[in-house]
Design a protein around this motif. Structure first.
Motif, PDB file in Angstrom:
ATOM      1  N   SER A  98      -1.773  -1.652   5.595  1.00 58.79           N
ATOM      2  CA  SER A  98      -2.353  -0.318   5.759  1.00 58.79           C
ATOM      3  C   SER A  98      -1.252   0.718   5.775  1.00 58.79           C
ATOM      4  O   SER A  98      -0.081   0.426   6.103  1.00 58.79           O
ATOM      5  CB  SER A  98      -3.159  -0.223   7.069  1.00 58.79           C
ATOM      6  OG  SER A  98      -4.210  -1.179   7.090  1.00 58.79           O
ATOM      7  N   GLN A  99      -1.628   1.970   5.481  1.00 56.63           N
ATOM      8  CA  GLN A  99      -0.715   3.114   5.583  1.00 56.63           C
ATOM      9  C   GLN A  99      -1.519   4.352   5.914  1.00 56.63           C
ATOM     10  O   GLN A  99      -2.622   4.559   5.381  1.00 56.63           O
ATOM     11  CB  GLN A  99       0.062   3.312   4.284  1.00 56.63           C
ATOM     12  CG  GLN A  99       1.184   4.326   4.433  1.00 56.63           C
ATOM     13  CD  GLN A  99       2.007   4.477   3.167  1.00 56.63           C
ATOM     14  OE1 GLN A  99       1.537   5.040   2.201  1.00 56.63           O
ATOM     15  NE2 GLN A  99       3.222   3.943   3.184  1.00 56.63           N
ATOM     16  N   VAL A 112       0.844  -1.192   0.000  1.00 54.73           N
ATOM     17  CA  VAL A 112       0.000   0.000   0.000  1.00 54.73           C
ATOM     18  C   VAL A 112       0.880   1.242   0.000  1.00 54.73           C
ATOM     19  O   VAL A 112       1.881   1.322   0.740  1.00 54.73           O
ATOM     20  CB  VAL A 112      -0.943   0.024   1.226  1.00 54.73           C
ATOM     21  CG1 VAL A 112      -1.808   1.280   1.199  1.00 54.73           C
ATOM     22  CG2 VAL A 112      -1.831  -1.207   1.234  1.00 54.73           C
ATOM     23  N   TRP A 130     -11.103   2.678   3.301  1.00 55.75           N
ATOM     24  CA  TRP A 130     -10.594   3.845   4.032  1.00 55.75           C
ATOM     25  C   TRP A 130     -11.291   3.910   5.405  1.00 55.75           C
ATOM     26  O   TRP A 130     -12.356   3.328   5.605  1.00 55.75           O
ATOM     27  CB  TRP A 130     -10.899   5.130   3.259  1.00 55.75           C
ATOM     28  CG  TRP A 130     -10.223   5.219   1.909  1.00 55.75           C
ATOM     29  CD1 TRP A 130     -10.640   4.671   0.750  1.00 55.75           C
ATOM     30  CD2 TRP A 130      -9.018   5.914   1.616  1.00 55.75           C
ATOM     31  NE1 TRP A 130      -9.776   4.964  -0.273  1.00 55.75           N
ATOM     32  CE2 TRP A 130      -8.757   5.739   0.234  1.00 55.75           C
ATOM     33  CE3 TRP A 130      -8.105   6.674   2.369  1.00 55.75           C
ATOM     34  CZ2 TRP A 130      -7.661   6.286  -0.404  1.00 55.75           C
ATOM     35  CZ3 TRP A 130      -7.008   7.234   1.733  1.00 55.75           C
ATOM     36  CH2 TRP A 130      -6.777   7.032   0.361  1.00 55.75           C
ATOM     37  N   THR A 138      -6.498   6.480   6.834  1.00 53.19           N
ATOM     38  CA  THR A 138      -5.814   5.190   6.709  1.00 53.19           C
ATOM     39  C   THR A 138      -6.376   4.444   5.504  1.00 53.19           C
ATOM     40  O   THR A 138      -7.603   4.310   5.372  1.00 53.19           O
ATOM     41  CB  THR A 138      -6.005   4.331   7.966  1.00 53.19           C
ATOM     42  OG1 THR A 138      -5.513   5.041   9.105  1.00 53.19           O
ATOM     43  CG2 THR A 138      -5.263   2.997   7.820  1.00 53.19           C
ATOM     44  N   CYS A 139      -5.475   3.978   4.634  1.00 51.59           N
ATOM     45  CA  CYS A 139      -5.873   3.168   3.474  1.00 51.59           C
ATOM     46  C   CYS A 139      -5.456   1.728   3.765  1.00 51.59           C
ATOM     47  O   CYS A 139      -4.295   1.460   4.108  1.00 51.59           O
ATOM     48  CB  CYS A 139      -5.210   3.672   2.197  1.00 51.59           C
ATOM     49  SG  CYS A 139      -5.543   2.619   0.763  1.00 51.59           S
ATOM     50  N   CYS A 189      -4.522   6.355  -2.987  1.00 55.69           N
ATOM     51  CA  CYS A 189      -3.963   5.130  -2.421  1.00 55.69           C
ATOM     52  C   CYS A 189      -3.782   4.113  -3.543  1.00 55.69           C
ATOM     53  O   CYS A 189      -4.729   3.800  -4.269  1.00 55.69           O
ATOM     54  CB  CYS A 189      -4.907   4.569  -1.348  1.00 55.69           C
ATOM     55  SG  CYS A 189      -4.336   3.005  -0.623  1.00 55.69           S
ATOM     56  N   ILE A 193      -9.644  -2.186  -1.596  1.00 53.00           N
ATOM     57  CA  ILE A 193      -9.188  -1.026  -0.821  1.00 53.00           C
ATOM     58  C   ILE A 193     -10.339  -0.489   0.025  1.00 53.00           C
ATOM     59  O   ILE A 193     -11.481  -0.391  -0.446  1.00 53.00           O
ATOM     60  CB  ILE A 193      -8.648   0.073  -1.754  1.00 53.00           C
ATOM     61  CG1 ILE A 193      -7.349  -0.397  -2.428  1.00 53.00           C
ATOM     62  CG2 ILE A 193      -8.418   1.378  -0.999  1.00 53.00           C
ATOM     63  CD1 ILE A 193      -6.743   0.614  -3.363  1.00 53.00           C
ATOM     64  N   VAL A 195       0.242   5.567   0.082  1.00 49.42           N
ATOM     65  CA  VAL A 195      -0.716   6.663   0.172  1.00 49.42           C
ATOM     66  C   VAL A 195       0.030   7.980   0.011  1.00 49.42           C
ATOM     67  O   VAL A 195       1.111   8.171   0.576  1.00 49.42           O
ATOM     68  CB  VAL A 195      -1.457   6.650   1.534  1.00 49.42           C
ATOM     69  CG1 VAL A 195      -2.448   7.812   1.602  1.00 49.42           C
ATOM     70  CG2 VAL A 195      -2.183   5.337   1.726  1.00 49.42           C
ATOM     71  N   SER A 231      -1.866   8.689   6.610  1.00 49.45           N
ATOM     72  CA  SER A 231      -1.410   9.999   6.131  1.00 49.45           C
ATOM     73  C   SER A 231      -2.160  11.056   6.920  1.00 49.45           C
ATOM     74  O   SER A 231      -3.377  10.948   7.128  1.00 49.45           O
ATOM     75  CB  SER A 231      -1.688  10.155   4.635  1.00 49.45           C
ATOM     76  OG  SER A 231      -1.229  11.411   4.185  1.00 49.45           O
TER      77      SER A 231
END
Length: 593
Positions: free
Chosen positions: A512-513, A441, A469, A501-502, A457, A467, A443, A515
């Protein structure tokens, strides 16, 4: 019927024209059809085989208040019902042989579609009224237009100096005729048959399983030197309809007059320059130092077996490795009736055979694994192996090893094999590689303002990741490939959380990642800072410009006020410098002592 037709055909050989012969055949055919019926038909109908035909019912016009219409066909001396319909019913009775091919129209006419030879014969239309019934009969004749005659040359050279003897000029064949057609041979415009001296025509007539006739004929003739430029052909005259005729003509052939040779040389004419590769068209030439007055022909052998081709050049189309054998050309001296000089050579055909890749087909590997692909082939010369993916070179040699494979390495790999010593000789084999595993992933913020912020993302993985969010806004997803998905998210500033979070997931797991989302105050402070920096830069620029203009003006004033340094006869000190406020005294007005 077949034997009767043949008998009639032989009987009419004395007729002078093909049309006369076929007219008699036509009358004979109609007579046979009439004899097969219980009585003479009221109407004769002709049609081309395979087309549709409408059979009229004259009895329809003689009956009022029709209640029932029945159609019959004569079969083996008796008639059998093929169609029946009552006026007060929508049901129709149709015989099995005519299923899907019969439709009754206005005035009780019967339409027969896709006619067959079995449809030939006499039909009876029976119309039932209130108090009486009436019937009429119709005889149906069908014709099949034959194919254009095909002709092949006998390929027997003629020695005009030897004892005259008949030779096979050629063979002519026509297919798909019904009823029997008439085939005739011609030399230029002269008709040839068994009544012409030195001519023998052998004819064979066969009725095929589909009921159509195939006629073949061989022409044997004793040509002379005057026939060297003669053209031979055959044509067929066939019945089309009630005494109408059609004609089709074959192509022309000629008799070959060739001569013997004393010396023979065999060489490759094409391709040039060599070497030869599979797929090439190769032309071999057997050249001679001949005496034009001698009589000879050239025969060929391929791999020790006689080739049917004759003539100076032998063309091999799209050669393969199996064509790489010994070729031999030999002259035959007709005057001496012996083989003359010959020459042989071995043809080398360069090829790439048995090209494979291991493993092949479709290969599935886990993310991070290693994969070794091996390409192999057999070739007459040393090959070179190049590996490509998406038209980009990714390796050389027979073996391609992929270490710690990732999703970007999914795709189709091509093993391209070339032989540098044989220009144009190349082949390729491909293998599909699919990488599976837990998604990756990434973002990033794509746009930020006081009104809102946009995020993108991108997830990679196989099976294709899904995907999600951590916000309620609906994202916009765009699938870019089997293992890559991109999702875009637009958040209004007032509803934005502190971070987004994506998460991407498939059957192998999820990743997940995060931002961060900038606040409204942070956005405002950032804008103010930018404005201040721009204002300071403009102020500094104005101060510098003012100083530069002041400095330039002072330098100009200094140069204008400086006194002349030239000495005078009155002894004025040229080195005196005028003080500020001191008046300049002209030299001509110097005061006297």
């Amino acid at each position: 019927m077949h034997s009767a037709l043949m008998a009639i055909h032989i009987t009419v050989r004395s007729y002078s024209s093909q049309e006369s012969r076929l007219k008699l055949l036509w009358k004979h055919n109609v007579a046979n059809n009439c004899k097969a019926s219980a009585h003479n038909a009221d109407v004769d109908i002709s049609a081309t085989l395979g087309e549709s035909v409408r059979l009229p019912c004259q009895a329809n016009d003689k009956i009022t208040h029709i209640k029932h219409v029945t159609w019959y066909k004569d079969e083996g001396g008796s008639r059998k019902q093929i169609y029946s319909k009552r006026r007060d019913s929508m049901d129709e009775e149709i015989a099995t042989a005519f299923q899907g091919r019969l439709v009754m129209g206005d005035h009780s006419r019967l339409k027969v579609s896709s006619t067959r030879l079995s449809d030939v014969g006499t039909y009876t239309c029976e119309v039932q009224g209130r108090a009486r019934k009436k019937e009429t009969s119709i005889t149906l004749h069908l014709f099949a237009i034959p194919e254009t005659p095909t002709i092949t040359s006998g390929k027997v050279p003629v020695n005009v100096d030897a004892k005259p003897q008949p030779v096979l000029i050629g063979e002519c064949t026509i297919k798909g005729s019904y009823p029997m057609s008439n085939l005739t041979w011609y030399k230029d415009s002269m008709e040839l048959d068994n009544n012409v001296p030195d001519v023998k025509v052998d004819k064979k007539e066969v009725r095929e399983s589909n009921g159509l006739y195939t006629i073949s004929s061989k022409l044997h003739y004793q040509p002379t030197a005057d026939d060297q430029d003669a053209k031979y052909h055959c044509d067929v005259v066939f019945l089309k309809n009630h005494g109408e005729f059609g004609r089709k003509k074959s192509s022309d052939i000629s008799v070959e007059f060739i001569y013997a040779a004393e010396n023979v040389a065999l060489k490759i004419v094409s391709p040039s320059p060599q070497p030869i590769k599979e797929g090439d068209d190769v032309v071999l030439e057997c050249s001679t130092e001949e005496n034009a007055d001698l009589d000879y022909t050239i025969s060929w052998q391929k791999g020790g077996e006689t080739n049917e081709h004759e003539g100076e050049r032998l063309t091999l189309h799209s050669v393969t490795r199996e064509d790489g054998v010994v070729y031999k050309c030999t002259t035959f001296d007709f005057l001496e009736s012996v083989d003359g000089p010959s020459h042989e050579m071995t043809l080398q055909v360069n090829s790439i055979e048995n090209l494979t890749v291991t493993p092949g087909g479709r290969v599935v590997k886990l993310y991070g694994d290693s994969l070794t692909l091996e390409c192999d082939s057999s070739s007459s010369q040393t090959p070179v192996y190049i590996w490509t993916k998406d038209n980009n070179k990714v390796g050389e040699g027979m073996v391609l090893t992929l270490h710690s494979i990732n999703y970007n390495q999914s795709g189709t790999y091509h093993c391209e094999v070339t032989v540098p010593s044989v220009p144009g000789l190349e082949k390729e084999v491909k293998v599909d590689v699919q990488v599976e595993g837990k998604p990756e992933v990434f973002v990033k913020k794509t746009k930020s303002s006081a009104k809102g912020v946009n995020f993108e993302c991108m997830a990679k993985g196989y099976p294709t990741p899904k995907i999600s969010w951590n916000v309620e806004q609906l994202p916009k997803e765009e699938k870019k490939s089997d293992f890559e998905v991109v999702s875009s998210l637009a958040l209004p500033q007032k509803d934005a959380p502190a971070h987004v979070t994506c998460t991407a997931s498939n059957k192998f797991g999820q990743s997940s990642q995060d931002s961060s989302v900038p606040s409204t105050e942070e956005s405002s402070v950032g804008i103010i800072i930018v404005i201040c920096i721009v204002a300071i830069i403009i102020l500094l620029f104005l101060i510098g410009l003012t100083y530069w203009l002041w400095k330039k003006k002072r330098i100009c004033d200094s140069d204008r006020d400086e006194p002349s340094k030239t000495p005078t006869s009155q002894g004025v000190n040229s080195g005196h410098t005028r003080l500020p406020g001191e008046e300049r005294v002209p030299l001509n007005d110097t005061p006297r002592v």
